[in-house]
Design a protein around this motif. Structure first.
Motif, PDB file in Angstrom:
ATOM      1  N   THR A   1       0.854  -1.058  -0.031  1.00  0.00           N
ATOM      2  CA  THR A   1      -0.024  -0.044  -0.067  1.00  0.00           C
ATOM      3  C   THR A   1       1.021   1.274  -0.059  1.00  0.00           C
ATOM      4  O   THR A   1       1.777   1.516   0.974  1.00  0.00           O
ATOM      5  CB  THR A   1      -1.040   0.001   1.263  1.00  0.00           C
ATOM      6  OG1 THR A   1      -1.878  -1.027   1.140  1.00  0.00           O
ATOM      7  CG2 THR A   1      -1.791   1.186   1.349  1.00  0.00           C
ATOM      8  N   VAL A   2       0.811   1.928  -1.001  1.00  0.00           N
ATOM      9  CA  VAL A   2       1.689   3.228  -1.333  1.00  0.00           C
ATOM     10  C   VAL A   2       1.136   4.433  -0.603  1.00  0.00           C
ATOM     11  O   VAL A   2      -0.009   4.777  -1.165  1.00  0.00           O
ATOM     12  CB  VAL A   2       2.206   3.283  -2.694  1.00  0.00           C
ATOM     13  CG1 VAL A   2       3.088   4.395  -3.094  1.00  0.00           C
ATOM     14  CG2 VAL A   2       3.079   2.073  -3.215  1.00  0.00           C
ATOM     15  N   VAL A   3       1.914   5.250  -0.061  1.00  0.00           N
ATOM     16  CA  VAL A   3       1.061   6.392   0.863  1.00  0.00           C
ATOM     17  C   VAL A   3       1.599   7.679  -0.314  1.00  0.00           C
ATOM     18  O   VAL A   3       2.798   7.576  -0.582  1.00  0.00           O
ATOM     19  CB  VAL A   3       1.755   6.674   2.162  1.00  0.00           C
ATOM     20  CG1 VAL A   3       1.252   7.935   2.772  1.00  0.00           C
ATOM     21  CG2 VAL A   3       1.057   5.541   2.901  1.00  0.00           C
ATOM     22  N   PRO A   4       0.727   8.208  -0.869  1.00  0.00           N
ATOM     23  CA  PRO A   4       0.930   9.314  -1.870  1.00  0.00           C
ATOM     24  C   PRO A   4       2.012  10.439  -1.070  1.00  0.00           C
ATOM     25  O   PRO A   4       1.918  10.512   0.113  1.00  0.00           O
ATOM     26  CB  PRO A   4      -0.467  10.056  -2.163  1.00  0.00           C
ATOM     27  CG  PRO A   4      -1.140   8.938  -1.894  1.00  0.00           C
ATOM     28  CD  PRO A   4      -0.817   8.261  -0.638  1.00  0.00           C
ATOM     29  N   LEU A   5       2.797  10.788  -1.960  1.00  0.00           N
ATOM     30  CA  LEU A   5       3.463  11.917  -1.480  1.00  0.00           C
ATOM     31  C   LEU A   5       2.600  13.481  -1.448  1.00  0.00           C
ATOM     32  O   LEU A   5       3.017  14.358  -0.598  1.00  0.00           O
ATOM     33  CB  LEU A   5       4.655  12.298  -2.528  1.00  0.00           C
ATOM     34  CG  LEU A   5       5.813  11.040  -2.718  1.00  0.00           C
ATOM     35  CD1 LEU A   5       6.928  11.340  -3.876  1.00  0.00           C
ATOM     36  CD2 LEU A   5       6.665  10.959  -1.484  1.00  0.00           C
ATOM     37  N   GLU A   6       1.681  13.412  -2.389  1.00  0.00           N
ATOM     38  CA  GLU A   6       0.650  14.538  -2.442  1.00  0.00           C
ATOM     39  C   GLU A   6      -0.603  13.967  -2.768  1.00  0.00           C
ATOM     40  O   GLU A   6      -0.604  12.850  -3.424  1.00  0.00           O
ATOM     41  CB  GLU A   6       1.148  15.728  -3.301  1.00  0.00           C
ATOM     42  CG  GLU A   6       2.685  16.352  -3.219  1.00  0.00           C
ATOM     43  CD  GLU A   6       2.708  17.335  -4.337  1.00  0.00           C
ATOM     44  OE1 GLU A   6       2.215  17.439  -5.322  1.00  0.00           O
ATOM     45  OE2 GLU A   6       3.982  17.718  -3.985  1.00  0.00           O
ATOM     46  N   GLY A   7      -1.433  14.421  -1.980  1.00  0.00           N
ATOM     47  CA  GLY A   7      -2.864  14.008  -2.154  1.00  0.00           C
ATOM     48  C   GLY A   7      -3.468  14.377  -3.673  1.00  0.00           C
ATOM     49  O   GLY A   7      -2.929  14.892  -4.450  1.00  0.00           O
ATOM     50  N   TRP A   8      -4.540  13.645  -4.088  1.00  0.00           N
ATOM     51  CA  TRP A   8      -5.326  13.793  -5.183  1.00  0.00           C
ATOM     52  C   TRP A   8      -5.326  15.409  -5.589  1.00  0.00           C
ATOM     53  O   TRP A   8      -5.852  16.112  -4.590  1.00  0.00           O
ATOM     54  CB  TRP A   8      -6.480  13.058  -5.169  1.00  0.00           C
ATOM     55  CG  TRP A   8      -6.330  11.634  -5.224  1.00  0.00           C
ATOM     56  CD1 TRP A   8      -6.399  10.851  -4.066  1.00  0.00           C
ATOM     57  CD2 TRP A   8      -6.213  10.744  -6.283  1.00  0.00           C
ATOM     58  NE1 TRP A   8      -6.039   9.525  -4.372  1.00  0.00           N
ATOM     59  CE2 TRP A   8      -6.215   9.673  -5.599  1.00  0.00           C
ATOM     60  CE3 TRP A   8      -6.051  11.114  -7.691  1.00  0.00           C
ATOM     61  CZ2 TRP A   8      -5.875   8.324  -6.613  1.00  0.00           C
ATOM     62  CZ3 TRP A   8      -5.853   9.886  -8.500  1.00  0.00           C
ATOM     63  CH2 TRP A   8      -5.728   8.625  -8.165  1.00  0.00           C
ATOM     64  N   ARG A   9      -5.206  15.558  -6.913  1.00  0.00           N
ATOM     65  CA  ARG A   9      -5.595  17.069  -7.203  1.00  0.00           C
ATOM     66  C   ARG A   9      -6.115  17.160  -8.782  1.00  0.00           C
ATOM     67  O   ARG A   9      -5.949  16.195  -9.587  1.00  0.00           O
ATOM     68  CB  ARG A   9      -4.158  17.994  -7.129  1.00  0.00           C
ATOM     69  CG  ARG A   9      -3.329  17.414  -8.046  1.00  0.00           C
ATOM     70  CD  ARG A   9      -1.811  18.241  -7.797  1.00  0.00           C
ATOM     71  NE  ARG A   9      -0.946  18.001  -8.733  1.00  0.00           N
ATOM     72  CZ  ARG A   9      -0.433  18.820  -9.807  1.00  0.00           C
ATOM     73  NH1 ARG A   9      -0.810  19.691  -9.774  1.00  0.00           N
ATOM     74  NH2 ARG A   9       0.761  17.924 -10.271  1.00  0.00           N
ATOM     75  N   VAL A  10      -6.700  18.197  -9.204  1.00  0.00           N
ATOM     76  CA  VAL A  10      -6.901  18.520 -10.405  1.00  0.00           C
ATOM     77  C   VAL A  10      -5.874  18.996 -11.364  1.00  0.00           C
ATOM     78  O   VAL A  10      -5.090  19.687 -10.974  1.00  0.00           O
ATOM     79  CB  VAL A  10      -8.374  19.388 -10.687  1.00  0.00           C
ATOM     80  CG1 VAL A  10      -8.649  19.633 -12.270  1.00  0.00           C
ATOM     81  CG2 VAL A  10      -9.357  19.104  -9.802  1.00  0.00           C
ATOM     82  N   VAL A  11      -5.847  18.135 -12.310  1.00  0.00           N
ATOM     83  CA  VAL A  11      -4.610  18.646 -13.477  1.00  0.00           C
ATOM     84  C   VAL A  11      -4.984  18.985 -14.666  1.00  0.00           C
ATOM     85  O   VAL A  11      -4.205  19.590 -15.510  1.00  0.00           O
ATOM     86  CB  VAL A  11      -3.402  17.686 -13.295  1.00  0.00           C
ATOM     87  CG1 VAL A  11      -2.779  17.322 -12.173  1.00  0.00           C
ATOM     88  CG2 VAL A  11      -3.879  16.127 -14.032  1.00  0.00           C
ATOM     89  N   GLY A  12      -6.175  18.584 -15.216  1.00  0.00           N
ATOM     90  CA  GLY A  12      -6.568  19.115 -16.515  1.00  0.00           C
ATOM     91  C   GLY A  12      -8.054  18.706 -16.753  1.00  0.00           C
ATOM     92  O   GLY A  12      -8.785  17.984 -15.998  1.00  0.00           O
TER      93      GLY A  12
END
Length: 138
Positions: free
Chosen positions: A127-138
Motif C-alpha cells: 500500500t503506497v502512501v501518496p507524496l501529495e494528495g489527489w488534485r485536478v490537473v486538467g
C-alpha cells in the motif's frame, strides 16, 4: 454500463530506471507496460464513477465494503522477463474527496503523486502512501 467514466493519473516520482510499470487488470494481467527512465512516470486509468460514490471498472479492486484501489504491476509482474523485481503497488482511490470527484465528472483529470522507491531502493510496493494528495490537473 453503470457509472460515468473518469480519468485518474497515477504519477510516480523517481521510479527505478529500466524497470517496467503497468496497470494490472482484474485478471492480474499487466496492461500497456512502460519502462521507467530517470523522470517521473504517469499511468492513466479509466474508472467508472457511480452514485455513492462507487468505483467500477476493469482495474478497480475491492477489499471489504468500502475500500477501492488499483494495482500498479512492477518488474516481472508488469511482464518484464528477467527483471530483478516482482512487485505490486496498491493505490487507494476510495479516499478521493467528493469535491474532486465532481470535477472529474466534468472532465477534469485527477492526479496523485506517488513515491517511486521503497526503503530498500527498489520500486515502492504494497500500500503506497501518496507524496501529495489527489488534485485536478486538467
Amino acid at each position: 454500463m453503470t457509472g460515468q467514466p473518469i480519468t485518474l493519473r497515477l504519477r510516480i516520482q523517481d521510479p527505478v530506471p529500466g524497470v517496467a510499470y503497468s496497470l494490472q487488470d482484474k485478471k492480474n494481467h499487466p496492461v500497456e507496460p512502460v519502462t521507467a527512465s530517470d523522470v517521473s512516470l504517469a499511468l492513466d486509468v479509466s474508472v467508472r464513477l457511480a452514485p455513492g460514490p462507487r468505483f467500477l471498472g476493469e482495474f478497480v479492486r475491492s477489499e471489504g465494503p468500502s475500500r477501492r484501489f488499483v494495482y500498479i504491476a512492477i518488474g516481472t509482474s508488469a511482464g518484464q522477463h528477467g527483471s530483478p523485481w516482482t512487485r505490486r503497488a496498491k493505490i487507494d482511490i476510495h479516499t478521493i474527496p467528493e469535491g474532486l470527484l465532481a470535477k472529474a465528472l466534468e472532465g477534469a483529470v485527477l492526479e496523485v503523486l506517488l513515491p517511486g522507491r521503497a526503503r530498500d531502493g527498489g520500486p515502492a510496493c504494497a500500500t503506497v502512501v501518496p507524496l501529495e494528495g489527489w488534485r485536478v490537473v486538467g
